[in-house]
Design an enzyme around this catalytic site. Sequence first.
Site, PDB file in Angstrom:
ATOM      1  N   GLU A   8      -7.845  -9.864  -1.782  1.00 14.16           N
ATOM      2  CA  GLU A   8      -8.463 -11.040  -1.376  1.00 14.16           C
ATOM      3  C   GLU A   8      -9.027 -11.824  -2.563  1.00 14.16           C
ATOM      4  O   GLU A   8      -9.432 -12.898  -2.436  1.00 14.16           O
ATOM      5  CB  GLU A   8      -9.741 -10.840  -0.418  1.00 14.16           C
TER       6      GLU A   8
ATOM      7  N   SER B 216       0.881  -1.180  -0.069  1.00 17.06           N
ATOM      8  CA  SER B 216      -0.121   0.011  -0.010  1.00 17.06           C
ATOM      9  C   SER B 216       0.775   1.369   0.076  1.00 17.06           C
ATOM     10  O   SER B 216       0.555   2.075  -0.311  1.00 17.06           O
ATOM     11  CB  SER B 216      -1.083  -0.077   1.213  1.00 17.06           C
TER      12      SER B 216
ATOM     13  N   LYS C 206      -9.516  -0.603  -7.973  1.00 14.85           N
ATOM     14  CA  LYS C 206     -10.051  -1.159  -6.699  1.00 14.85           C
ATOM     15  C   LYS C 206      -9.432  -2.289  -5.825  1.00 14.85           C
ATOM     16  O   LYS C 206      -8.192  -2.360  -6.378  1.00 14.85           O
ATOM     17  CB  LYS C 206     -11.613  -1.544  -7.031  1.00 14.85           C
ATOM     18  N   GLY C 207     -10.039  -2.923  -4.987  1.00 12.84           N
ATOM     19  CA  GLY C 207      -9.323  -3.752  -4.120  1.00 12.84           C
ATOM     20  C   GLY C 207      -8.784  -4.879  -4.741  1.00 12.84           C
ATOM     21  O   GLY C 207      -9.852  -5.325  -5.790  1.00 12.84           O
ATOM     22  N   VAL C 208      -7.969  -5.574  -4.236  1.00 10.16           N
ATOM     23  CA  VAL C 208      -7.185  -6.728  -4.718  1.00 10.16           C
ATOM     24  C   VAL C 208      -6.803  -7.950  -3.896  1.00 10.16           C
ATOM     25  O   VAL C 208      -6.640  -9.058  -4.350  1.00 10.16           O
ATOM     26  CB  VAL C 208      -5.864  -6.370  -5.708  1.00 10.16           C
TER      27      VAL C 208
END
Lengths: 286, 162, 763
Positions: C717, C493, C713-715
């Site tokens: 999981e 991050s 966007k999120g990655v």
Amino acid sequence: MRGFEFLRPGTLNEASALLATGDAAARPFAGGTGLMLMMKTGVFSPSRLVCLRQTEAEHRAITPTGDGGARIGALASLSQIEHDPLLCRLAPVIARTMTTLANVRVRNVARIGGTLAHGDPHMDMPPTLAALRASVVTSGTASRTVPVEALYAGYYETILQPGELISAVLLPDQTGWHSVYLKCTTRSADDWPALGVAVSVRMDGTTITDSRVIISAATEKLTRVAAAEAVLNGATAGLAAFTAAGEAARAVETIEDARGSAAYKTELVGVYVRRALQQATGAGGN
Amino acid sequence: MTEVRCDIAFTLNGAPVALNIGGHENIVDVLKRLGLSGARESCGQGLCGCCTVIIDGVAESGCLTLAQLVDGRSVQTIEGLDADGALSPVQQAFIDAGALQCGFCAPGFVLMSHQLLAANPDPSEAEIRDYLSGNLCRCATYPEIIKAVRLAASRMRAAQAA
Amino acid sequence: MNEIRSISAKQVGRDVPRLESRQKVTGRAEYTHNITLPGMLYAKLCRSTVAHGRILSIDVSAARDLPGVHAVYTGETIRTLIAEPYFGPAFHDQPILAIGKVHFVGEPIAVVLAADPYVAAEAAQMIVAEYEELPAVFDEVEAMTSAAIVHETLKPAGTFADLKHLSGKSNTNVALDYQLRRGDTDAAFAAAEHVFEHEFHTQQVMHTPLEPMVSIAEPGDNCLTIYTASQSPSFVCTEIARLFGWRENQVRVKVPYLGGGFGAKLYIKLEALVAAAAMLARRPVKLSLTMEEQFYTITKHASTFRIKSAVNKDGRITARRCEIFWNGGAFADIGPRVTQKSGFTSPGPYDIDNVSVDSYALYTNRPPAGALRGFGIPQLVWAYESHTDLLARGIGMDAVEFRRRNLLREGRPQATGTLMHDAAIIEVLDKTAELMNWTAPFERGEGVIRRGRAIAIGFKAVVAPTTSGAIVNLSADGSAALYMSTVDMGQGSDTAMAQIVAETLGLVAERVKVVHPDTDVTPYDMATLGSRSTFHMGNAVKLASLHALEQLGAMAREVGLPEGTNYEIRDIFLKKYGMQAGNIIGVGSYVPPYTSPQKGTGLSDNVTPFWMVGAAGVELSVDTETGHVTIDRLINVADVGRPLNPAIVATQLSGAAMMQLGFTLFENMDLDHGQVTNASLADYKIPGMHDLPTVMDNVIVDNNQQNGPYGAKGVGETATFGVSPAIANAIEDAVGVRLTSLPLTPESVLRGIRALRGEKLEG
Ligand SMILES: Cc1cc2nc3c(=O)[nH]c(=O)nc-3n(C[C@H](O)[C@H](O)[C@H](O)COP(=O)(O)OP(=O)(O)OC[C@H]3O[C@@H](n4cnc5c(N)ncnc54)[C@H](O)[C@@H]3O)c2cc1C
Ligand code: FES
Ligand code: FES
């Protein structure tokens, strides 16, 4: 973990004397990998550790014996054994067994004496060495020579007396013998085995003249399976004999643990004994 | 229990050190006291390699090594690799191949890769897996680590040839 | 090279190596694990040996008398400092040290402090506790009706509206009963051509971050500094302040790099204990768990999922009923949120008109369960994608075709009624099928070895609504520092956020400094969890960067530079201040819009700001004599929006998939009457080098998340979703055996093979 004596005698005899005190919490210390694990998990709290490493100069050599075999000093490390040219020639199965035994760091430190004396039935070297018909020589007041398969009395139990130390392993001539060790893990690839199978067969043409079938990990202690050997000896090498040997080996009493039920391990015994024999007599054996 | 203490002296990344320790302490405990935290205890059982130290040129799990056993010997840690300010080829390859995530396992993998390449300058992928199978990475950076070792190997061989 | 200005190179979408790479490969990266403070005491815990019992006595005298022991505290000592020493994110159910009773084997009952950790450990062994044992419950379904009650009364924390009705409830183990109802399932089932019903189970597993959980508290004058390996510094600050009855600014929480988190280090874990111990002892206190102790601290929910579907003759799913039981263990932790936030996706990424979901969070006498890389989603996808293959098989339709017919399309309503946007579900399915060469013939093996293949696809909504804040400090030389409370636990991050700053301000990402979480310094962030940071913090960072840019523009105008100037940042400052001086502070904060689900129906027109989509394709071989499964090929396909850093994204995908591979094939906490019998890496096996599939591919489909920062966007999981069901489906494809419980052990495969032949393994 705290509060143990750590002694460093210069000879195995002195070490034996320091251990023959009747105190069960006094132990010899070789590589210390097995002991440190037990100490860190609180399974064993030593009062005295007698380090054997100062005897290395005398007891870590790997030398040929006059009769075509080899003598391995008890303080030889597993890495040393793995890469020893003499042993690699004599019994390549040893080096192959090593590649799946623990890891490089443990093999760098663990000694063959400690490895055989540890008594954990899941270990890989005892079955391989038993199949190779190796024996251990002990030091101490009543030195004796014991076949590896006769070393174990039960779960984590050996027949070694307090103060009795392994000083060497004797490996006989392997001419004509073909050996394989198969380690069967059922969880991650690198794990304690659910089953270890070591076999050695001696052939005369296509006839099996002698054999060793050793089972470990699935049983309470390392077990030589005479019934399977009886099927093999005198038989013609081939699927029929190997399958029959596997069937015979299924009679050993397996025990359930997190790696599998007793019934499953019995299935594995039949399959792995057959496969080990096939490999030993096929391209993979020696 | 009354604690048994002892004095030890050893060479740490080339420099002599001497100190008084508890007989039960392992080498990671002692390194930490000396301000080095590259060798770190995780599994505490010889399995993960986070605590890897090189003793007299041989890799050991520091978590299983009683500190008193390094008396008189030479200990090398990850902190010794870039002592001259330059990263080792293995360290650089780990960066270039992206072979770290949280990085907690990285020092152990880097040291073990050095040992591997010293013994075998051109390892196959299977040999890399075998040699490093005693190190765990919970972030599972394994494919990148294998890539890094191969990259380091080829760069080191090229440097040798030059 | 020290260039900070980026002239042309794009910063987003570039494979920037992790900013901290050098520190990590040299062993110098800072972890809480490494921190030692002057005068620090080490804490060691004494833990319960019974699963459920009333504490009759705790004798600490021998421990206290051991030379070198500074102090021994029990729950009663803690009470002298904090009257109600119970904490937790959803329920205030977790005592700092047990009070009155214990709820699981391993619950902390006393703590020893000593300057030497070995002394503390030895003393902890000397503590003797006596219990009156109570009946215990371990199974999640039994917990619904069991006479054994884990907590006498329920104490919801008050932060979550949907838990309020549980306040003061007694005689129940249900910590949340979540419901969703849309359409008329009863009618649809009655009218259905085919009805299928199955039950699936998952086992309890543990995150095992290699940096075991660790926290340090340093007391000050009516204040505390906490150094902790935590994924949620802001929450720790709030919760510690609440426990002590303090203002938030009396608590400072600092978090360096984490040696892995995966959800284990979320919310509050050891922080309350070290804080209390440090205040009592007036000395800094450090508690480092061993690998073993982690298993007693937080785990992943075991679960039971009953799923029933109606399918019409065209192969369309017309109704689905889901009943899920989550084994939360002794403390709720974040389980109730898992129950709800994942619960509403339990019908899967399918367009089904009639759905009903009942999802139950249950207390049991097991070690507590919380979030683990997927926040419950992997348990759900495991069940609904195994079920989906069984449906296709049941009606004789190809598994990919069946899915394609039923998947949600852009603009269609998901189970909650929220319309799907920017979720590349079909694209992910098609890409997976293409990579698998699905329509081509497949080599099925012969003799002992049989081969099979399969796919599975899942999706996830991000936890909503949540807040992130960020500050960008632009210095007079043109360099930038980013202040944020997102925790870098290996997901990269720091690097991704630096790329956003750099992209927005025209800098080089490698030269952006990231200031690590410090609640005295960095702004609030809900937590680093559930793949929310890239999106939420990413948006906040972008806003903060834009805010700085805006001020820079104003400054340029102020000093008379024309619009669209290509002046260097430092020249603008120089013009304004006459020397290298001053700075610009850009602030940004982001909360996405959200509509709370209706009570009872669970319906909402905006339940999440974005969806994550992941699929797995598996080819495997089964040894039919031993049941051993070899993964020949694992394909992970994901919709991550636009990847900010493709290399880091690929590593995240393969890492997540490998982790899930362990949970699928062998990881398992063995329990004996609530006692974990394999709490070490020697006996709890995690994947190593040799467990890698022979081939693994990680593929990102083209997509743009329109409300995401630069389309991202999120990655973290996404690649966990499909792995377990794809493997189970491929096993059935290979040998006809359907397994419904994880892990998929060789023994269970062999038993299945024998059962098909009408044989049994004895025993
Ligand atoms: C991480 C890890 C993984 C492992 N994985 C495997 C594996 O996959 N397969 C496997 O086979 N093993 C495995 N082991 C076990 C390992 O092989 C043993 O710990 C090791 O071989 C023991 O040797 P040592 O010299 O370190 O013994 P020590 O720990 O020194 O001693 C072990 C025992 O032997 C006694 N002893 C030592 N030397 C002598 C002697 N000369 N005479 C009499 N008694 C003696 C000691 O008192 C002690 O009881 C693993 C161990 C670790 C730490
Ligand atoms: S901590 Fe030593 S090997 Fe894991
Ligand atoms: S990078 Fe996290 S454990 Fe390896």
